[in-house]
Write a protein that holds these residues in place. Structure first.
Motif, short mmCIF file in Angstrom:
data_model
loop_
_atom_site.label_atom_id
_atom_site.label_comp_id
_atom_site.label_asym_id
_atom_site.label_seq_id
_atom_site.Cartn_x
_atom_site.Cartn_y
_atom_site.Cartn_z
N GLU A 1 -32.10 -90.80 0.20
CA GLU A 1 -33.26 -90.02 -0.26
C GLU A 1 -33.19 -89.91 -1.78
O GLU A 1 -32.08 -89.90 -2.35
N ASN A 2 -34.34 -89.79 -2.40
CA ASN A 2 -34.33 -89.60 -3.85
C ASN A 2 -34.05 -88.12 -4.11
O ASN A 2 -34.89 -87.27 -3.89
N LEU A 3 -32.81 -87.85 -4.56
CA LEU A 3 -32.43 -86.45 -4.71
C LEU A 3 -32.49 -85.96 -6.15
O LEU A 3 -32.27 -84.79 -6.42
N SER A 4 -32.74 -86.87 -7.07
CA SER A 4 -32.79 -86.39 -8.46
C SER A 4 -34.20 -85.85 -8.69
O SER A 4 -35.18 -86.40 -8.20
N GLY A 5 -34.24 -84.76 -9.43
CA GLY A 5 -35.50 -84.04 -9.61
C GLY A 5 -36.63 -84.92 -10.11
O GLY A 5 -36.46 -85.68 -11.06
N THR A 6 -37.78 -84.81 -9.45
CA THR A 6 -38.92 -85.57 -9.93
C THR A 6 -39.97 -84.61 -10.48
O THR A 6 -40.96 -85.02 -11.05
N GLY A 7 -39.75 -83.30 -10.26
CA GLY A 7 -40.72 -82.31 -10.72
C GLY A 7 -40.46 -81.91 -12.16
O GLY A 7 -39.60 -82.47 -12.85
N LYS A 8 -41.21 -80.90 -12.59
CA LYS A 8 -41.06 -80.44 -13.97
C LYS A 8 -39.88 -79.46 -14.05
O LYS A 8 -39.87 -78.42 -13.38
N ILE A 9 -38.90 -79.82 -14.86
CA ILE A 9 -37.68 -79.00 -14.96
C ILE A 9 -37.82 -78.03 -16.14
O ILE A 9 -38.14 -78.43 -17.26
N GLN A 10 -37.57 -76.75 -15.86
CA GLN A 10 -37.64 -75.74 -16.92
C GLN A 10 -36.46 -74.79 -16.79
O GLN A 10 -35.89 -74.65 -15.69
N PRO A 11 -36.11 -74.10 -17.87
CA PRO A 11 -35.03 -73.11 -17.77
C PRO A 11 -35.45 -71.96 -16.84
O PRO A 11 -36.64 -71.69 -16.70
N ILE A 12 -34.48 -71.31 -16.25
CA ILE A 12 -34.76 -70.16 -15.36
C ILE A 12 -34.28 -68.88 -16.06
O ILE A 12 -33.28 -68.92 -16.79
N SER A 13 -34.98 -67.78 -15.84
CA SER A 13 -34.52 -66.55 -16.48
C SER A 13 -33.45 -65.92 -15.59
O SER A 13 -33.51 -65.99 -14.36
N GLY A 14 -32.46 -65.32 -16.25
CA GLY A 14 -31.37 -64.72 -15.48
C GLY A 14 -30.78 -63.55 -16.23
O GLY A 14 -31.30 -63.13 -17.27
N LEU A 15 -29.69 -63.02 -15.67
CA LEU A 15 -29.02 -61.89 -16.31
C LEU A 15 -27.73 -62.37 -16.95
O LEU A 15 -26.87 -62.93 -16.27
N LYS A 16 -27.62 -62.14 -18.26
CA LYS A 16 -26.38 -62.47 -18.95
C LYS A 16 -25.51 -61.21 -19.02
O LYS A 16 -26.00 -60.11 -18.75
N ILE A 17 -24.26 -61.41 -19.38
CA ILE A 17 -23.32 -60.28 -19.37
C ILE A 17 -23.90 -59.06 -20.09
O ILE A 17 -23.82 -57.94 -19.58
N ALA A 18 -24.49 -59.27 -21.28
CA ALA A 18 -24.99 -58.13 -22.05
C ALA A 18 -26.09 -57.39 -21.28
O ALA A 18 -26.12 -56.15 -21.25
N ASP A 19 -26.97 -58.15 -20.59
CA ASP A 19 -28.04 -57.51 -19.79
C ASP A 19 -27.40 -56.69 -18.67
O ASP A 19 -27.86 -55.60 -18.34
N ILE A 20 -26.38 -57.30 -18.06
CA ILE A 20 -25.74 -56.62 -16.91
C ILE A 20 -25.05 -55.34 -17.37
O ILE A 20 -25.18 -54.29 -16.75
N GLU A 21 -24.35 -55.44 -18.51
CA GLU A 21 -23.64 -54.26 -19.02
C GLU A 21 -24.62 -53.12 -19.30
O GLU A 21 -24.36 -51.97 -18.99
N ARG A 22 -25.78 -53.48 -19.87
CA ARG A 22 -26.78 -52.45 -20.18
C ARG A 22 -27.25 -51.72 -18.93
O ARG A 22 -27.49 -50.53 -18.95
N ARG A 23 -27.36 -52.45 -17.82
CA ARG A 23 -27.91 -51.82 -16.60
C ARG A 23 -26.85 -51.63 -15.51
O ARG A 23 -27.18 -51.46 -14.34
N ARG A 24 -25.59 -51.72 -15.93
CA ARG A 24 -24.49 -51.72 -14.96
C ARG A 24 -24.54 -50.53 -13.99
O ARG A 24 -24.42 -50.70 -12.77
N ALA A 25 -24.73 -49.34 -14.52
CA ALA A 25 -24.68 -48.14 -13.68
C ALA A 25 -25.78 -48.20 -12.61
O ALA A 25 -25.54 -47.90 -11.43
N GLU A 26 -26.95 -48.66 -13.02
CA GLU A 26 -28.09 -48.76 -12.10
C GLU A 26 -27.78 -49.79 -10.98
O GLU A 26 -27.96 -49.53 -9.79
N PHE A 27 -27.29 -50.98 -11.40
CA PHE A 27 -26.96 -52.03 -10.42
C PHE A 27 -25.87 -51.55 -9.46
O PHE A 27 -25.93 -51.75 -8.25
N LEU A 28 -24.83 -50.92 -10.06
CA LEU A 28 -23.68 -50.50 -9.26
C LEU A 28 -24.10 -49.47 -8.22
O LEU A 28 -23.72 -49.56 -7.05
N SER A 29 -24.91 -48.53 -8.64
CA SER A 29 -25.29 -47.48 -7.70
C SER A 29 -26.15 -48.06 -6.56
O SER A 29 -25.93 -47.77 -5.39
#
Ligand code: UTP
Length: 408
Positions: A52-80
């Motif tokens: 099967e052709n498994l290499s991406g044929t669609g439009k590839i773009q970056p995905i948004s995510g949480l980096k350490i600094a974002d996680i640290e800022r909201r740590r208490a909220e996520f943890l709870s």
């Protein structure tokens, strides 16, 4: 299946060599070989010549995510939020332990490998201790589902029992078996492993959910009210499992799954990268990134395609149910496959000599529809053991474990 039917099917596929030693087999061995032939998925074997052709044929773009600094800022909220979810029994853990660990080169299950220096420290033990830490913190028991294969089930069960499950409650540990698939040589011919058996090996980690359902464990998930499954590789001895901060962040993000990731150390690091393909999450291999994509930067100057996956995913169970019947692609992978040669000698090849057919869990991330990349500190959560020495090895994992205060 009777001999005549098997012979006819094999002839139609140019695979008569499978019956080469049939006349020498006992009645039981004959039955077992015929049953293996009956189970062959010929559509999968055909992928050898038409992958099967498994290499991406669609439009590839970056995905948004949480980096350490974002996680640290909201740590208490996520943890709870995450602690509440774990505490209420809504999180289960799935250990993928069906692989053969060929690179590590041990005959025993990878988890039974002793990485200790002055005392025994087993890979399974490290993972269970990590999970016990979370259970203690949240005051809950997280059910642990362990995927094994026919090749290592008996030994895995016996090993864990002998070690009293490293103190984990046995009634919250479940085993289930994944399927095996036959391997072929470079000309697409099925290998024999012995006179009465095809060379079968685990068919990849992508079928974990369907195997879990086949074992009837979805009923257990339902009975326990499990809403999230944290699926992880057996070989990363530092990872946090059922990590409440990760659970909380994924739940609050509203996405269907989460992936623990490490930031790529440099543009060409050899790691699968989480991105978007035509708006859906996907993991693409480092060699599929163009030079331009590998070097692309975001508005803060960081690498745009930066999230390297570490095989630790959190899926919503309702989403898993929804996608359970969808087909996931089969990867044709070049591997070392021990086999019986024409003279009847068992050969352990020194280099890759054939192909195996595997489905991969990363393809489920795409099916899930949305995914949250959640960055972890590499030195604290990523110590994979693939090899005995060198990169991602027992040696590198020992250094990282000691840095994290684990006595070896
Ligand atoms: P790897 O791709 O590293 O494979 O598996 P492996 O079998 O452990 O090692 P090699 O390539 O033979 O050296 C990543 C994770 O997926 C599991 C493994 O046990 C590991 O946790 N896995 C892999 C399965 O559970 N089943 C499979 O068929 C393959």
């Amino acid at each position: 299946m009777d001999y005549k039917t098997a012979e006819r099917i094999l002839r139609a596929h140019g695979q008569e060599q499978v019956l080469r030693y049939y006349g020498e087999l006992s009645e039981e061995e004959k039955r077992s070989l015929l049953s293996q032939i009956e189970k062959i998925d010929w559509n999968t074997i055909a992928l050898y010549s038409h992958p099967e052709n498994l290499s991406g044929t669609g439009k590839i773009q970056p995905i948004s995510g949480l980096k350490i600094a974002d996680i640290e800022r909201r740590r208490a909220e996520f943890l709870s939020c995450g602690t509440e979810i774990v505490k209420s029994g809504k999180v289960g853990a799935v250990m993928l332990a069906g692989g053969q660990g060929t690179r590590l080169g041990s005959d025993s299950p990878k988890g039974a490998y002793d990485i200790g220096i002055t005392r025994p420290v087993y890979i399974f033990e490290r993972l269970i201790r990590n999970l016990q830490g979370v259970c203690r913190e949240c005051g809950a028991i997280v059910p642990l589902y362990i995927m094994v294969s026919e090749k290592n089930e008996a030994e895995t069960r016996a090993f864990l029992k002998e070690h009293d499950y490293f103190g984990y409650p046995a009634d919250s540990i479940y085993f289930f078996c994944q399927e095996l698939a036959p391997g072929v040589d470079e000309n697409g011919k099925l290998f024999l492993e012995s006179k009465g058996s095809l060379a079968l090996s685990p068919n990849g980690n992508g079928g974990w959910y369907s195997s879990l359902v086949r074992a009837g464990l979805d009923k257990d998930l339902q009975a326990r009210g499990v809403e999230w499954l944290n699926v992880f590789a057996v070989d990363n001895v530092l990872q946090r499992i059922a990590d409440p901060v990760f659970v909380g962040a994924t739940a609050l993000s509203g996405r269907n799954c989460g992936a623990k990731v490490v930031l790529k150390a440099e543009p060409h690091e050899r790691v699968g990268v989480l991105c978007l393909e035509d708006g859906k999450p996907n993991i693409i291999e480092y060699y599929e990134l163009t030079e331009e994509m590998a070097n692309a930067r975001d508005e803060s100057g960081d690498l745009a395609f930066c999230y390297g996956v570490i095989l630790n995913y959190l899926f919503r169970t309702d989403v898993l149910k929804e996608i359970a019947d969808r087909r996931i692609p089969v990867h044709v992978v070049k591997k070392h496959i021990p086999y019986l040669d024409e003279a009847g000698n068992y050969v352990i090849p020194e280099k890759e000599n054939g192909y195996k057919f595997e489905t991969l869990i990363l393809d489920m991330v795409r099916l899930a529809g949305s995914c949250l990349p959640f960055e972890v500190v590499r030195e604290r959560e990523f110590a994979p053991i693939k090899n005995k020495t060198g990169v991602d090895s027992v040696e590198t994992a020992r250094v990282l474990l000691e840095k994290n205060g684990v006595k070896l």
